[in-house]
Scaffold this motif. Sequence first.
Motif, short mmCIF file in Angstrom:
data_model
loop_
_atom_site.label_atom_id
_atom_site.label_comp_id
_atom_site.label_asym_id
_atom_site.label_seq_id
_atom_site.Cartn_x
_atom_site.Cartn_y
_atom_site.Cartn_z
N LEU A 2 0.87 -1.26 -0.22
CA LEU A 2 0.04 -0.04 -0.01
C LEU A 2 0.84 1.23 0.05
O LEU A 2 0.54 2.11 -0.70
N ASP A 3 1.82 1.12 0.75
CA ASP A 3 2.95 2.42 0.66
C ASP A 3 3.48 2.65 -0.68
O ASP A 3 3.41 3.82 -1.04
N GLU A 4 3.91 1.69 -1.27
CA GLU A 4 4.21 1.82 -2.84
C GLU A 4 3.10 2.61 -3.64
O GLU A 4 3.61 3.29 -4.34
N ILE A 5 2.17 1.84 -3.61
CA ILE A 5 0.92 2.33 -4.29
C ILE A 5 0.70 4.22 -4.07
O ILE A 5 0.62 4.52 -4.90
N GLU A 6 0.72 4.25 -2.64
CA GLU A 6 0.52 5.63 -2.21
C GLU A 6 1.44 6.30 -2.70
O GLU A 6 1.34 7.52 -3.17
N GLY A 7 2.87 6.16 -2.58
CA GLY A 7 4.15 6.77 -3.21
C GLY A 7 3.61 7.10 -4.65
O GLY A 7 3.92 8.40 -4.83
N ARG A 8 3.43 6.08 -5.58
CA ARG A 8 3.27 6.43 -6.98
C ARG A 8 2.01 7.33 -7.16
O ARG A 8 2.23 8.11 -7.98
N ALA A 9 0.93 7.36 -6.37
CA ALA A 9 -0.20 8.36 -6.28
C ALA A 9 0.25 9.69 -6.08
O ALA A 9 -0.15 10.57 -6.86
N ARG A 10 1.21 9.69 -5.09
CA ARG A 10 1.58 11.23 -4.81
C ARG A 10 2.56 11.60 -5.62
O ARG A 10 2.56 12.93 -5.72
N GLU A 11 3.24 11.00 -6.52
CA GLU A 11 4.17 11.51 -7.46
C GLU A 11 3.43 12.14 -8.62
O GLU A 11 3.87 12.87 -9.21
N ARG A 12 2.32 11.39 -8.60
CA ARG A 12 1.56 11.96 -9.86
C ARG A 12 0.55 13.28 -9.34
O ARG A 12 -0.48 13.28 -10.09
N ASP A 13 1.35 14.16 -8.69
CA ASP A 13 0.54 15.24 -8.44
C ASP A 13 -0.43 15.81 -9.31
O ASP A 13 -1.64 15.90 -9.21
N GLY A 14 0.29 16.22 -10.56
CA GLY A 14 -0.41 16.81 -11.68
C GLY A 14 -0.92 16.01 -12.69
O GLY A 14 -1.91 16.08 -13.52
N ASP A 15 -0.19 14.87 -12.98
CA ASP A 15 -0.42 13.89 -13.96
C ASP A 15 -1.56 12.75 -13.72
O ASP A 15 -1.62 12.58 -12.40
N PRO A 16 -1.92 12.36 -14.61
CA PRO A 16 -3.12 11.27 -14.34
C PRO A 16 -2.41 10.19 -13.46
O PRO A 16 -1.31 9.70 -14.06
N PHE A 17 -3.16 9.45 -12.83
CA PHE A 17 -2.63 8.52 -11.88
C PHE A 17 -3.50 7.24 -12.77
O PHE A 17 -4.78 7.09 -12.84
N ARG A 18 -2.59 6.31 -13.33
CA ARG A 18 -3.34 5.27 -13.97
C ARG A 18 -2.97 3.85 -13.46
O ARG A 18 -2.32 3.67 -12.47
N LEU A 19 -3.73 2.93 -13.92
CA LEU A 19 -3.65 1.47 -13.47
C LEU A 19 -2.37 0.98 -13.55
O LEU A 19 -1.92 0.10 -12.81
N SER A 20 -1.47 1.34 -14.69
CA SER A 20 -0.22 0.88 -15.08
C SER A 20 0.68 1.35 -13.91
O SER A 20 1.69 0.48 -13.60
N ASP A 21 0.33 2.40 -13.06
CA ASP A 21 1.01 2.75 -11.89
C ASP A 21 1.12 1.77 -10.90
O ASP A 21 2.07 1.42 -10.39
N VAL A 23 0.18 -1.37 -11.11
CA VAL A 23 0.98 -2.40 -11.56
C VAL A 23 2.46 -2.46 -11.59
O VAL A 23 2.93 -3.51 -11.13
N GLU A 24 2.89 -1.39 -11.64
CA GLU A 24 4.51 -1.24 -11.76
C GLU A 24 4.96 -1.37 -10.32
O GLU A 24 5.91 -1.76 -10.39
N ALA A 25 4.18 -0.79 -9.63
CA ALA A 25 4.57 -0.59 -8.23
C ALA A 25 4.72 -1.82 -7.36
O ALA A 25 5.31 -2.18 -6.58
N VAL A 26 3.49 -2.46 -7.71
CA VAL A 26 3.54 -3.97 -7.24
C VAL A 26 4.40 -5.01 -7.68
O VAL A 26 4.93 -6.06 -7.38
N GLY A 27 4.40 -4.80 -9.28
CA GLY A 27 5.17 -5.81 -9.81
C GLY A 27 4.59 -7.31 -9.76
O GLY A 27 3.46 -7.44 -9.72
N ARG A 28 5.48 -8.29 -9.52
CA ARG A 28 5.54 -9.72 -9.46
C ARG A 28 4.69 -9.75 -8.18
O ARG A 28 3.59 -10.85 -8.03
N ARG A 29 4.44 -9.10 -7.45
CA ARG A 29 3.95 -9.43 -6.11
C ARG A 29 2.42 -9.07 -6.39
O ARG A 29 1.29 -9.47 -5.71
N ILE A 94 -6.88 3.82 -0.14
CA ILE A 94 -5.82 3.41 0.52
C ILE A 94 -5.84 3.71 1.91
O ILE A 94 -5.63 2.67 2.75
N ASP A 95 -6.34 4.71 2.34
CA ASP A 95 -6.42 5.19 3.85
C ASP A 95 -7.51 3.92 4.38
O ASP A 95 -7.40 3.64 5.36
#
Length: 186
Positions: A2-21, A23-29, A94-95
């Motif tokens: 959840l922390d990794e997904i949250e980090g990706r979402a926060r990185e995308r402040d102005g950009d769209p947050f996508r499902l690919s973000d 999937v990439e954050a979680v990877g094989r897990r 996430i919260d």
Amino acid sequence: MLDEIEGRARERDGDPFRLSDIVEAVGRRSYGPLLLVIGLFAISPATIVPGMTWLAAAITLIVAGQMLVGMKRPWLPRKALRAKLPREGSLQAIDKVRSWAKRIDGVLKPRLAFLSQPPFVNVIALFVIAAALITFPLSLVPLAPLAPGVAVVFFGLGMVARDGLWLLLGAASLAGAFWLGWTLIF
């Protein structure tokens, strides 16, 4: 996770947050959570609708097959990966999920973690495929597909937490599903 997904979402402040973000954050897990969701669907009341049990089994086969061949993450159609997710709504979700995750983390622990890594992950994938395959004949008997569905839930939980104890519980549940199938069919 959840922390990794949250980090990706926060990185995308102005950009769209996508499902690919995600999937990439979680990877094989991502196989663990995906199997968990499919397993929960397989044991839900939604499978009372004719054909839903077979649909859950077919999706399970596809996901476990990808896991078996060693794909880094489950394949999803490009259109699905490009899907935009509401950033604020995702952060709120996430919260909300975090409290449940903390409760579940109290039960799940990294035990026998080697069982959740190659080459054992391939054995788990074969077990999940077996659970999906036994679901097809068991779906002809009311409530019988719950047994392999529970096994898939256990496998998903074990993969999420890298908890070999839950993976072994999944294997035991799968053995019970095959015993049930044998007694009901033969």
